[in-house]
Scaffold this motif. Structure first.
Motif, PDB file in Angstrom:
ATOM      1  N   TYR A 119      -7.151  -7.390  11.309  1.00  0.00           N
ATOM      2  CA  TYR A 119      -8.183  -6.403  10.962  1.00  0.00           C
ATOM      3  C   TYR A 119      -9.529  -7.101  10.803  1.00  0.00           C
ATOM      4  O   TYR A 119     -10.557  -6.605  11.270  1.00  0.00           O
ATOM      5  CB  TYR A 119      -7.812  -5.676   9.666  1.00  0.00           C
ATOM      6  N   PHE A 122     -12.589  -4.588  11.356  1.00  0.00           N
ATOM      7  CA  PHE A 122     -12.194  -3.399  10.600  1.00  0.00           C
ATOM      8  C   PHE A 122     -12.411  -3.678   9.118  1.00  0.00           C
ATOM      9  O   PHE A 122     -12.005  -4.713   8.610  1.00  0.00           O
ATOM     10  CB  PHE A 122     -10.720  -3.054  10.827  1.00  0.00           C
ATOM     11  N   VAL A 123     -13.052  -2.750   8.420  1.00  0.00           N
ATOM     12  CA  VAL A 123     -13.329  -2.971   7.006  1.00  0.00           C
ATOM     13  C   VAL A 123     -12.387  -2.196   6.086  1.00  0.00           C
ATOM     14  O   VAL A 123     -12.227  -2.553   4.926  1.00  0.00           O
ATOM     15  CB  VAL A 123     -14.800  -2.631   6.655  1.00  0.00           C
ATOM     16  N   ASN A 124     -11.760  -1.142   6.590  1.00  0.00           N
ATOM     17  CA  ASN A 124     -10.851  -0.336   5.776  1.00  0.00           C
ATOM     18  C   ASN A 124      -9.405  -0.755   5.981  1.00  0.00           C
ATOM     19  O   ASN A 124      -8.996  -1.098   7.089  1.00  0.00           O
ATOM     20  CB  ASN A 124     -10.990   1.148   6.124  1.00  0.00           C
ATOM     21  N   GLU A 125      -8.636  -0.687   4.913  1.00  0.00           N
ATOM     22  CA  GLU A 125      -7.204  -0.961   5.002  1.00  0.00           C
ATOM     23  C   GLU A 125      -6.530   0.250   5.636  1.00  0.00           C
ATOM     24  O   GLU A 125      -7.054   1.362   5.576  1.00  0.00           O
ATOM     25  CB  GLU A 125      -6.633  -1.199   3.603  1.00  0.00           C
ATOM     26  N   PRO A 126      -5.339   0.068   6.227  1.00  0.00           N
ATOM     27  CA  PRO A 126      -4.642   1.216   6.819  1.00  0.00           C
ATOM     28  C   PRO A 126      -4.274   2.231   5.731  1.00  0.00           C
ATOM     29  O   PRO A 126      -3.942   1.852   4.605  1.00  0.00           O
ATOM     30  CB  PRO A 126      -3.395   0.609   7.459  1.00  0.00           C
ATOM     31  N   GLN A 127      -4.351   3.504   6.065  1.00  0.00           N
ATOM     32  CA  GLN A 127      -4.042   4.582   5.117  1.00  0.00           C
ATOM     33  C   GLN A 127      -2.617   5.098   5.291  1.00  0.00           C
ATOM     34  O   GLN A 127      -2.085   5.724   4.390  1.00  0.00           O
ATOM     35  CB  GLN A 127      -5.013   5.749   5.329  1.00  0.00           C
ATOM     36  N   LEU A 156       0.847  -1.189   0.000  1.00  0.00           N
ATOM     37  CA  LEU A 156       0.000   0.000   0.000  1.00  0.00           C
ATOM     38  C   LEU A 156       0.882   1.240   0.000  1.00  0.00           C
ATOM     39  O   LEU A 156       2.074   1.169   0.299  1.00  0.00           O
ATOM     40  CB  LEU A 156      -0.907   0.003   1.235  1.00  0.00           C
ATOM     41  N   GLN A 173      -3.821  -8.280   8.063  1.00  0.00           N
ATOM     42  CA  GLN A 173      -5.135  -8.368   7.427  1.00  0.00           C
ATOM     43  C   GLN A 173      -6.062  -9.279   8.228  1.00  0.00           C
ATOM     44  O   GLN A 173      -7.238  -8.967   8.441  1.00  0.00           O
ATOM     45  CB  GLN A 173      -4.997  -8.904   6.002  1.00  0.00           C
ATOM     46  N   LYS A 185      -0.697   7.664   2.742  1.00  0.00           N
ATOM     47  CA  LYS A 185      -1.270   8.909   2.244  1.00  0.00           C
ATOM     48  C   LYS A 185      -0.584  10.144   2.817  1.00  0.00           C
ATOM     49  O   LYS A 185      -0.823  11.245   2.356  1.00  0.00           O
ATOM     50  CB  LYS A 185      -2.779   8.956   2.503  1.00  0.00           C
TER      51      LYS A 185
END
Length: 131
Positions: free
Chosen positions: A59, A64-69, A40, A56, A43
């Motif tokens: 998570y 948790f549904v979102n990947e780390p940003q 990934l 993963q 950001k």
């Protein structure tokens, strides 16, 4: 369709194992999701980082549904910035008399120790407990 006990079937990138519940022909489905490391982009710093299979799975277990940003370094920096700086108070060590700073407000009638004296006292107490 005949299904043999403990047959593994790959369905839409999900590994599903059918296991017999009894000697009869009753099966239960056990779903096992296979994770692979993902690369990934952070950001904040735009550096690439690996979102490991283990992370993963963690998570998913936590819901948790979102990947780390952000990468770990940027997450840690962000957490540290959110914490209030620790307020330090002046005190005098009850053992050696040296001035020191402590992360709590000293209470009248209770001894305060500098780091060195506190470490010595803690070590002495540990030795007494093990004897």
């Amino acid at each position: 369709m005949n299904i043999i006990p403990s047959t593994t079937v790959l369905i839409l990138q999900k590994q599903v194992t059918l296991k017999p519940l009894s000697p009869g022909k009753i099966f239960r489905e056990v779903e096992m999701v296979m994770y692979e490391d993902k690369v990934l982009v952070c950001k904040e710093c735009n550096n690439e980082f690996v979102f490991t299979a283990g992370e993963q799975e963690f998570y998913a277990e936590k819901g948790f549904v979102n990947e780390p940003q952000r990468c770990k370094a940027c997450r840690d920096k962000r957490k540290a910035a959110a914490k209030a700086p620790r307020e330090m108070h002046d005190a005098v060590c009850a053992q050696c008399g040296k001035e020191c700073k402590v992360p709590f407000e000293p209470t009248e009638g209770r001894p305060v120790y500098c780091s060195e004296c506190f470490a010595k006292l803690s070590e002495e107490q540990e030795n007494e407990e093990t004897e």
